[in-house]
Design an enzyme around this catalytic site. Structure first.
Site, PDB file in Angstrom:
ATOM      1  N   ALA A   1      27.223   3.929 -19.471  1.00  9.56           N
ATOM      2  CA  ALA A   1      27.416   5.183 -20.200  1.00  9.56           C
ATOM      3  C   ALA A   1      27.972   5.013 -21.630  1.00  9.56           C
ATOM      4  CB  ALA A   1      28.312   6.107 -19.373  1.00  9.56           C
TER       5      ALA A   1
ATOM      6  N   ASP B   1      29.167   7.829 -15.011  1.00  9.58           N
ATOM      7  CA  ASP B   1      28.260   8.251 -16.093  1.00  9.58           C
ATOM      8  C   ASP B   1      28.529   9.683 -16.534  1.00  9.58           C
ATOM      9  OD1 ASP B   1      26.864   6.011 -14.528  1.00  9.58           O
ATOM     10  OD2 ASP B   1      25.863   6.109 -16.467  1.00  9.58           O
TER      11      ASP B   1
HETATM   12  O1  MRU Z   1      21.918   2.685 -14.792  1.00 11.14           O
HETATM   13  P1  MRU Z   1      23.089   2.073 -15.512  1.00 11.14           P
HETATM   14  O2  MRU Z   1      23.124   0.585 -15.421  1.00 11.14           O
HETATM   15  O3  MRU Z   1      23.187   2.568 -16.933  1.00 11.14           O
HETATM   16  O4  MRU Z   1      24.323   2.636 -14.718  1.00 11.14           O
HETATM   17  C1  MRU Z   1      25.619   2.246 -15.097  1.00 11.14           C
HETATM   18  C2  MRU Z   1      26.663   2.762 -14.205  1.00 11.14           C
HETATM   19  O5  MRU Z   1      26.418   3.456 -13.242  1.00 11.14           O
HETATM   20  C3  MRU Z   1      28.063   2.469 -14.607  1.00 11.14           C
HETATM   21  O6  MRU Z   1      28.883   2.376 -13.481  1.00 11.14           O
HETATM   22  C4  MRU Z   1      28.554   3.621 -15.490  1.00 11.14           C
HETATM   23  O7  MRU Z   1      27.699   3.777 -16.582  1.00 11.14           O
HETATM   24  C5  MRU Z   1      29.919   3.422 -15.977  1.00 11.14           C
HETATM   25  S1  MRU Z   1      29.858   2.275 -17.288  1.00 11.14           S
HETATM   26  C6  MRU Z   1      31.291   1.877 -18.000  1.00 11.14           C
END
Ligand code: MRU
Length: 362
Positions: free
Chosen positions: A55, A243
């Site tokens: 995110a 996210d």
């Molecule tokens: O699909 P992604 O790899 O973008 O998903 C990322 C996540 O679910 C993380 O846990 C979330 O973005 C938190 S990141 C600091």
């Protein structure tokens, strides 16, 4: 953080002062490839293809995407188009919309010939702020690990994490992993259970890569192992990222997070979520309102890895023609969450707790 002793961020301005460099995360852990983004389309593609993901990093890349667009055309129409194109790249991480809002605020009422420079400056600031925010999440979160370390008197504190919420998901430090890096750096004995995180395996490929590079003891487990580990008292606490978190404390995170929170509740294991302010959606009171990304079914029916000769290959793991569904995120209700670790401190996952930490949003 360091890779082979060299400090890196996940995104930085290129030597020409205009292009933007990123680490191509689709190539990790097998190759460290730096990719240069030169246009709005490059930035949008980097996000939608998950060369950058996580995110906070999605937000930072979107900010630079606006700067790249304005450098080519600083008109109001170009700004609107850039925001529209970038907003459509991934639906769940609210940091994306937050960053676009920040960029709009800074440039839209300014003279046309100053907009590109202002956009680059704000994008750089968003990156620097993210580093400091994540560092503070580490400062606040380390106390939780310290408390377990005291109780365990030298035995490692076992922390379970899901997906990748480390420095590769942010600009540096990360969210869920920031307290872990902080604990490791101050000499506390920690061990991390890394959920592999199907279908894209961000745990096995990215979290394990990060932790190994930093020397943090860890073990990769299949996604379904968490319940067994918790039943057998092999997990002291869970820390995950998010996210999008609602104003009431419901948390969207990588698919499977909810099941870990249920297992944690049933086994009296603390379940913490680490997040920066830019991940809070103040317009929502109910996690049910968070859009859940649905990705290509091929991510489920196929898997990518390294062959013995070093080449990378994608192979089928399901019968040809079997349908597959690929929901990328799920919602963990606030009631299953022990607390939220933010840059301003730790709060219960409640509307009151969040409003107390962020009174400007009350
Ligand atoms: O699909 P992604 O790899 O973008 O998903 C990322 C996540 O679910 C993380 O846990 C979330 O973005 C938190 S990141 C600091």
């Amino acid at each position: 953080m360091n890779i082979d002793g060299k400090p890196y961020r996940t995104i930085w301005l290129g030597a020409d002062g205009a292009s933007v460099e990123i680490i191509d995360q689709t190539k990790l852990p097998f190759a460290l490839e730096i990719v240069s983004l030169k246009t709005l389309e490059d930035a949008a593609h980097a996000i939608s293809s998950m060369r950058v993901r996580g995110a906070p990093l999605i937000g930072a890349t979107a900010a630079y995407g606006v700067a790249l667009a304005l450098q080519a055309d600083a008109s109001g129409e170009a700004l609107d188009r850039a925001c529209e194109v970038l907003a459509a790249t991934r639906p769940t991480a609210i940091n994306l919309l937050w960053a676009l809002g920040e960029m709009k605020k800074v440039v839209q009422d300014q003279p046309r010939d100053s907009r590109a420079a202002l956009a680059y400056a704000r994008a750089a600031e968003i990156c620097n702020e993210d580093v400091e925010t994540c560092r503070m999440i580490g400062e606040h979160g380390v106390g939780l690990i310290r408390a377990h370390a005291e109780r365990k008197a030298g035995e490692p504190v076992n922390i379970l994490t899901h997906c990748n919420a480390g420095w590769l998901a942010a600009v540096d430090w990360g969210t869920a992993l920031a307290p872990i890096y902080r604990a490791h750096d101050e000499g506390l004995s920690v061990h991390v259970w890394v959920d592999e995180t199907r279908p894209r395996n961000q745990g096995a490929s990215l979290t394990a890569f990060e932790l190994k590079a930093h020397g943090v003891p860890h073990t990769i487990v299949v996604d379904n192992a968490g319940g067994y580990l918790m039943q057998n008292k092999l997990v002291d606490l869970c820390i995950v990222g998010t996210d999008r978190t609602t104003a009431s404390g419901d948390v969207a995170n990588k698919i499977g997070t909810y099941l870990k929170a249920l297992a944690a509740k049933d086994n009296y294991v603390q379940f913490f979520v680490a997040l920066p302010h830019s991940t809070i959606d103040w317009s929502l009171d109910d996690g049910g309102g968070i859009p859940i990304e649905e990705r290509d079914a091929e991510e489920v029916t196929h898997i990518t890895g390294q062959l013995p000769d070093g080449s990378i290959a994608t192979v089928a793991i399901a019968p040809d023609g079997s349908p597959a569904a690929n929901y990328a995120f799920d919602i963990t209700p606030a009631r299953l969450i022990t607390g939220l670790i933010t840059e301003r401190g730790i709060t219960p996952a409640t509307p009151e707790g969040l409003a107390l930490l962020y009174p400007e949003h009350r």
